[in-house]
Design a protein around this motif. Sequence first.
Motif, PDB file in Angstrom:
ATOM      1  N   SER A 123       0.834  -1.192   0.000  1.00  0.00           N
ATOM      2  CA  SER A 123       0.000   0.000   0.000  1.00  0.00           C
ATOM      3  C   SER A 123       0.873   1.249   0.000  1.00  0.00           C
ATOM      4  O   SER A 123       1.923   1.287   0.618  1.00  0.00           O
ATOM      5  CB  SER A 123      -0.927   0.001   1.211  1.00  0.00           C
ATOM      6  OG  SER A 123      -0.179   0.021   2.398  1.00  0.00           O
ATOM      7  N   SER A 124       0.416   2.256  -0.726  1.00  0.00           N
ATOM      8  CA  SER A 124       1.130   3.521  -0.726  1.00  0.00           C
ATOM      9  C   SER A 124       0.578   4.373   0.417  1.00  0.00           C
ATOM     10  O   SER A 124      -0.343   3.973   1.106  1.00  0.00           O
ATOM     11  CB  SER A 124       0.931   4.218  -2.070  1.00  0.00           C
ATOM     12  OG  SER A 124      -0.436   4.445  -2.296  1.00  0.00           O
ATOM     13  N   HIS A 125       1.157   5.527   0.602  1.00  0.00           N
ATOM     14  CA  HIS A 125       0.692   6.391   1.678  1.00  0.00           C
ATOM     15  C   HIS A 125      -0.776   6.760   1.459  1.00  0.00           C
ATOM     16  O   HIS A 125      -1.195   7.016   0.337  1.00  0.00           O
ATOM     17  CB  HIS A 125       1.540   7.653   1.753  1.00  0.00           C
ATOM     18  CG  HIS A 125       2.951   7.378   2.167  1.00  0.00           C
ATOM     19  ND1 HIS A 125       3.284   6.659   3.290  1.00  0.00           N
ATOM     20  CD2 HIS A 125       4.126   7.732   1.606  1.00  0.00           C
ATOM     21  CE1 HIS A 125       4.587   6.586   3.408  1.00  0.00           C
ATOM     22  NE2 HIS A 125       5.133   7.210   2.386  1.00  0.00           N
ATOM     23  N   PRO A 126      -1.549   6.833   2.534  1.00  0.00           N
ATOM     24  CA  PRO A 126      -2.982   7.110   2.411  1.00  0.00           C
ATOM     25  C   PRO A 126      -3.289   8.588   2.188  1.00  0.00           C
ATOM     26  O   PRO A 126      -4.426   8.948   1.962  1.00  0.00           O
ATOM     27  CB  PRO A 126      -3.530   6.654   3.758  1.00  0.00           C
ATOM     28  CG  PRO A 126      -2.388   6.860   4.696  1.00  0.00           C
ATOM     29  CD  PRO A 126      -1.159   6.534   3.901  1.00  0.00           C
ATOM     30  N   ALA A 127      -2.273   9.444   2.286  1.00  0.00           N
ATOM     31  CA  ALA A 127      -2.487  10.883   2.153  1.00  0.00           C
ATOM     32  C   ALA A 127      -1.290  11.501   1.450  1.00  0.00           C
ATOM     33  O   ALA A 127      -0.246  10.875   1.303  1.00  0.00           O
ATOM     34  CB  ALA A 127      -2.673  11.506   3.537  1.00  0.00           C
ATOM     35  N   LYS A 128      -1.475  12.750   1.019  1.00  0.00           N
ATOM     36  CA  LYS A 128      -0.390  13.490   0.379  1.00  0.00           C
ATOM     37  C   LYS A 128      -0.474  14.944   0.806  1.00  0.00           C
ATOM     38  O   LYS A 128      -1.456  15.358   1.438  1.00  0.00           O
ATOM     39  CB  LYS A 128      -0.488  13.362  -1.138  1.00  0.00           C
ATOM     40  CG  LYS A 128      -1.753  13.974  -1.715  1.00  0.00           C
ATOM     41  CD  LYS A 128      -1.833  13.809  -3.206  1.00  0.00           C
ATOM     42  CE  LYS A 128      -3.142  14.427  -3.698  1.00  0.00           C
ATOM     43  NZ  LYS A 128      -3.303  14.293  -5.130  1.00  0.00           N
ATOM     44  N   VAL A 129       0.526  15.709   0.458  1.00  0.00           N
ATOM     45  CA  VAL A 129       0.535  17.130   0.786  1.00  0.00           C
ATOM     46  C   VAL A 129       0.038  17.921  -0.424  1.00  0.00           C
ATOM     47  O   VAL A 129       0.477  17.692  -1.545  1.00  0.00           O
ATOM     48  CB  VAL A 129       1.956  17.600   1.187  1.00  0.00           C
ATOM     49  CG1 VAL A 129       1.971  19.100   1.447  1.00  0.00           C
ATOM     50  CG2 VAL A 129       2.447  16.836   2.398  1.00  0.00           C
ATOM     51  N   ALA A 130      -0.885  18.834  -0.175  1.00  0.00           N
ATOM     52  CA  ALA A 130      -1.390  19.741  -1.206  1.00  0.00           C
ATOM     53  C   ALA A 130      -1.619  21.099  -0.546  1.00  0.00           C
ATOM     54  O   ALA A 130      -2.236  21.168   0.521  1.00  0.00           O
ATOM     55  CB  ALA A 130      -2.686  19.215  -1.820  1.00  0.00           C
ATOM     56  N   ASP A 131      -1.103  22.132  -1.136  1.00  0.00           N
ATOM     57  CA  ASP A 131      -1.273  23.491  -0.613  1.00  0.00           C
ATOM     58  C   ASP A 131      -0.830  23.591   0.854  1.00  0.00           C
ATOM     59  O   ASP A 131      -1.461  24.261   1.661  1.00  0.00           O
ATOM     60  CB  ASP A 131      -2.733  23.932  -0.778  1.00  0.00           C
ATOM     61  CG  ASP A 131      -2.915  25.440  -0.605  1.00  0.00           C
ATOM     62  OD1 ASP A 131      -1.955  26.197  -0.819  1.00  0.00           O
ATOM     63  OD2 ASP A 131      -4.037  25.851  -0.228  1.00  0.00           O
ATOM     64  N   GLY A 132       0.232  22.843   1.184  1.00  0.00           N
ATOM     65  CA  GLY A 132       0.810  22.935   2.521  1.00  0.00           C
ATOM     66  C   GLY A 132       0.105  22.158   3.620  1.00  0.00           C
ATOM     67  O   GLY A 132       0.474  22.266   4.778  1.00  0.00           O
ATOM     68  N   VAL A 133      -0.922  21.384   3.258  1.00  0.00           N
ATOM     69  CA  VAL A 133      -1.640  20.583   4.256  1.00  0.00           C
ATOM     70  C   VAL A 133      -1.777  19.144   3.772  1.00  0.00           C
ATOM     71  O   VAL A 133      -1.661  18.862   2.581  1.00  0.00           O
ATOM     72  CB  VAL A 133      -3.033  21.167   4.591  1.00  0.00           C
ATOM     73  CG1 VAL A 133      -2.920  22.584   5.114  1.00  0.00           C
ATOM     74  CG2 VAL A 133      -3.960  21.108   3.397  1.00  0.00           C
ATOM     75  N   LEU A 134      -2.060  18.253   4.699  1.00  0.00           N
ATOM     76  CA  LEU A 134      -2.270  16.855   4.355  1.00  0.00           C
ATOM     77  C   LEU A 134      -3.694  16.677   3.843  1.00  0.00           C
ATOM     78  O   LEU A 134      -4.646  17.188   4.452  1.00  0.00           O
ATOM     79  CB  LEU A 134      -2.045  15.997   5.603  1.00  0.00           C
ATOM     80  CG  LEU A 134      -1.694  14.534   5.369  1.00  0.00           C
ATOM     81  CD1 LEU A 134      -0.358  14.403   4.656  1.00  0.00           C
ATOM     82  CD2 LEU A 134      -1.636  13.805   6.704  1.00  0.00           C
ATOM     83  N   VAL A 135      -3.812  15.960   2.733  1.00  0.00           N
ATOM     84  CA  VAL A 135      -5.134  15.679   2.159  1.00  0.00           C
ATOM     85  C   VAL A 135      -5.264  14.187   1.897  1.00  0.00           C
ATOM     86  O   VAL A 135      -4.274  13.492   1.679  1.00  0.00           O
ATOM     87  CB  VAL A 135      -5.386  16.471   0.853  1.00  0.00           C
ATOM     88  CG1 VAL A 135      -5.335  17.972   1.110  1.00  0.00           C
ATOM     89  CG2 VAL A 135      -4.410  16.091  -0.243  1.00  0.00           C
ATOM     90  N   GLY A 136      -6.501  13.715   1.921  1.00  0.00           N
ATOM     91  CA  GLY A 136      -6.781  12.315   1.635  1.00  0.00           C
ATOM     92  C   GLY A 136      -6.726  12.044   0.146  1.00  0.00           C
ATOM     93  O   GLY A 136      -6.512  12.962  -0.664  1.00  0.00           O
ATOM     94  N   PRO A 137      -6.957  10.798  -0.258  1.00  0.00           N
ATOM     95  CA  PRO A 137      -6.925  10.430  -1.676  1.00  0.00           C
ATOM     96  C   PRO A 137      -7.929  11.211  -2.524  1.00  0.00           C
ATOM     97  O   PRO A 137      -7.742  11.370  -3.719  1.00  0.00           O
ATOM     98  CB  PRO A 137      -7.279   8.941  -1.680  1.00  0.00           C
ATOM     99  CG  PRO A 137      -7.062   8.468  -0.296  1.00  0.00           C
ATOM    100  CD  PRO A 137      -7.208   9.660   0.609  1.00  0.00           C
ATOM    101  N   ASN A 138      -8.984  11.711  -1.897  1.00  0.00           N
ATOM    102  CA  ASN A 138     -10.001  12.497  -2.607  1.00  0.00           C
ATOM    103  C   ASN A 138      -9.644  13.975  -2.688  1.00  0.00           C
ATOM    104  O   ASN A 138     -10.420  14.784  -3.196  1.00  0.00           O
ATOM    105  CB  ASN A 138     -11.363  12.326  -1.926  1.00  0.00           C
ATOM    106  CG  ASN A 138     -11.353  12.779  -0.474  1.00  0.00           C
ATOM    107  OD1 ASN A 138     -10.345  13.259   0.044  1.00  0.00           O
ATOM    108  ND2 ASN A 138     -12.483  12.623   0.198  1.00  0.00           N
ATOM    109  N   GLY A 139      -8.475  14.361  -2.158  1.00  0.00           N
ATOM    110  CA  GLY A 139      -8.039  15.759  -2.210  1.00  0.00           C
ATOM    111  C   GLY A 139      -8.587  16.628  -1.088  1.00  0.00           C
ATOM    112  O   GLY A 139      -8.296  17.811  -1.024  1.00  0.00           O
TER     113      GLY A 139
END
Length: 123
Positions: free
Chosen positions: A21-37
């Motif tokens: 499994s890859s990470h369940p979240a990512k960084v967008a606009d300086g905050v952590l977001v889920g797979p749905n953004g």
Amino acid sequence: MKYLTIAVLTAALLGGCASMSSHPAKVADGVLVGPNGMTLYTFDRDVTGSGKSVCNGPCATNWPPLMAAETDKASGDYTIITRDDGKKQWAMKGKPLYYWVKDTKAGDKTGDGVQNVWHIVKP
């Protein structure tokens, strides 16, 4: 035959890596977001590293957990906790992760500071 064995082992190892499994979240606009953004939050009343969420029932209706599948595996800073209902939820650095029901589109951050106990997750 030796090369065939090596090729088979290599393919098996690479296939195994692809299924991790890859990470369940990512960084967008300086905050952590889920797979749905959508922005992710933590709750001050959750005890870091306890493996539990104290946000259940109506709380979880307003603050939906970032759910993990039964087959997901912890990786790096991401761990998986078991909720009171037996379902799995992602946590980061020991803190369960949640969405906010009033965020309606990717980039919304309206849950930050709610009741002074909900906070955006910043990397």
